[in-house]
Design an enzyme around this catalytic site. Sequence first.
Site, PDB file in Angstrom:
ATOM      1  NE  ARG A 140      15.790 -27.488  -6.844  1.00 32.36           N
ATOM      2  CZ  ARG A 140      16.376 -28.217  -6.709  1.00 32.36           C
ATOM      3  NH1 ARG A 140      17.922 -27.932  -7.826  1.00 32.36           N
ATOM      4  NH2 ARG A 140      16.054 -29.679  -6.471  1.00 32.36           N
TER       5      ARG A 140
ATOM      6  N   GLY B  36      14.262 -38.338  -0.245  1.00 33.76           N
ATOM      7  CA  GLY B  36      13.796 -39.489  -1.215  1.00 33.76           C
ATOM      8  C   GLY B  36      13.103 -40.465  -1.339  1.00 33.76           C
TER       9      GLY B  36
ATOM     10  CD  GLU C 133      -1.235  -2.184   2.478  1.00 35.82           C
ATOM     11  OE1 GLU C 133      -1.646  -2.591   3.383  1.00 35.82           O
ATOM     12  OE2 GLU C 133      -0.022  -2.595   1.695  1.00 35.82           O
TER      13      GLU C 133
ATOM     14  CG  HIS D  73       9.308 -38.519  -1.193  1.00 39.68           C
ATOM     15  ND1 HIS D  73       9.324 -38.825  -2.198  1.00 39.68           N
ATOM     16  CD2 HIS D  73       8.695 -37.508  -0.804  1.00 39.68           C
ATOM     17  CE1 HIS D  73      10.127 -37.871  -2.932  1.00 39.68           C
ATOM     18  NE2 HIS D  73       9.980 -36.778  -2.046  1.00 39.68           N
TER      19      HIS D  73
ATOM     20  CB  THR E 232      18.319 -37.945  -1.728  1.00 44.55           C
ATOM     21  OG1 THR E 232      16.833 -38.459  -1.911  1.00 44.55           O
ATOM     22  CG2 THR E 232      18.184 -37.296  -2.739  1.00 44.55           C
TER      23      THR E 232
END
Length: 370
Positions: A188, A303, A56, A307, A200
């Site tokens: 990213r 990895g 603003e 997950h 990983t």
Amino acid sequence: MGMQDDHSFYMRIALDEAKKGVGRTSPNPAVGAIIVKEGHIIGKGYHKKAGTPHAEVNAIADAGQTTQGATLYVTLEPCNHTGRTPPCTEAILRAGIGTVVIGMPDPNPRVNGGGADYLKQQGVEVCIGVLEQQCRALNRPFIKHSATGLPWMIMKAGLSLDGKITFCPGQGAALTGSESQRYVHQLRNQMDAILIGVDTALIDNPSLTTRLEGVSDTRDPLRIVLDSHLRLSADARMLTQKSSATTWIICGDKASPENEARLVSRGARVFRLSLASDQRIDLVELLRFLGQNNITSVLVEGGARVHGAFYRQKLIDELLLIYAPFIIGDQGTPLVQGYSLSHRAEAPLLFNTSVQLLGNDVLLKTLIQR
């Protein structure tokens, strides 16, 4: 156009302004504002970085002429409290703005409604809730962090049509094409942090940086490695490369002090958190820790065990799965390990699902119902 059509038209322009700040304002939201007078846009602005003037204020400064009686369109309710910058409501009143059209209310329970109510009390006409869903979608990390103190968690993977993320266990290789890779690096560029497990890190030795050819204003997200026992090499690429971002290594309280000293000597920061019963990092404690450190968005890049752990504990808010056009077969590593579903009725509800082509690859993007 009717009044509501006018409001939607101008709010879309304010949203375009807001998008310029995505990934740069954390822990603040990305906010855009425009000022309209007698049917003409006389000022535009967006929030560029936490601690700098809000949208603003930037729009009022950009107007460069009298704003008396003008209409301000802003994607998020103006603040009415002093933080690192003065309240935007006071700047709006000083500018003589006659009408304020707001996309979405401030989700912070200590702030919600305060800015709009104060402006109304001062005689400003206020309209709230214009293109609210679009405004909310732009700031899901800010909304979740404001309400819960936790970051927005995105699980991202490149995988084959049969759901495999590697050709063989312990073997790293990119499965998706160049357009998908560019999409991931654009993502990213907007995230606070990228998170991977140490397996990983050891297999792929990734840089976890943002690489966008022809784009000058890129930034590397914070790198987070889950490494319960500090197995990461001090010679890992992410610790020896040139990068504006830091690497955080999360380990258990009994991890080797000697290994910690080697990693810290390479610029890493090591944090010791509780281990769960399986001797892996307590992910709920991790998310609280990240939220307390103003990390509002995290890209979980793998990895399979990482997950699976996040998905099993219902800690993922959004899935981004990029399917490459081939089948890998039995020897490939599945998307998740350590997670299984017995009945479809137990599956989390997915919504706002979209499908997009990225070259020859297919992006599936969906939110997870909580």
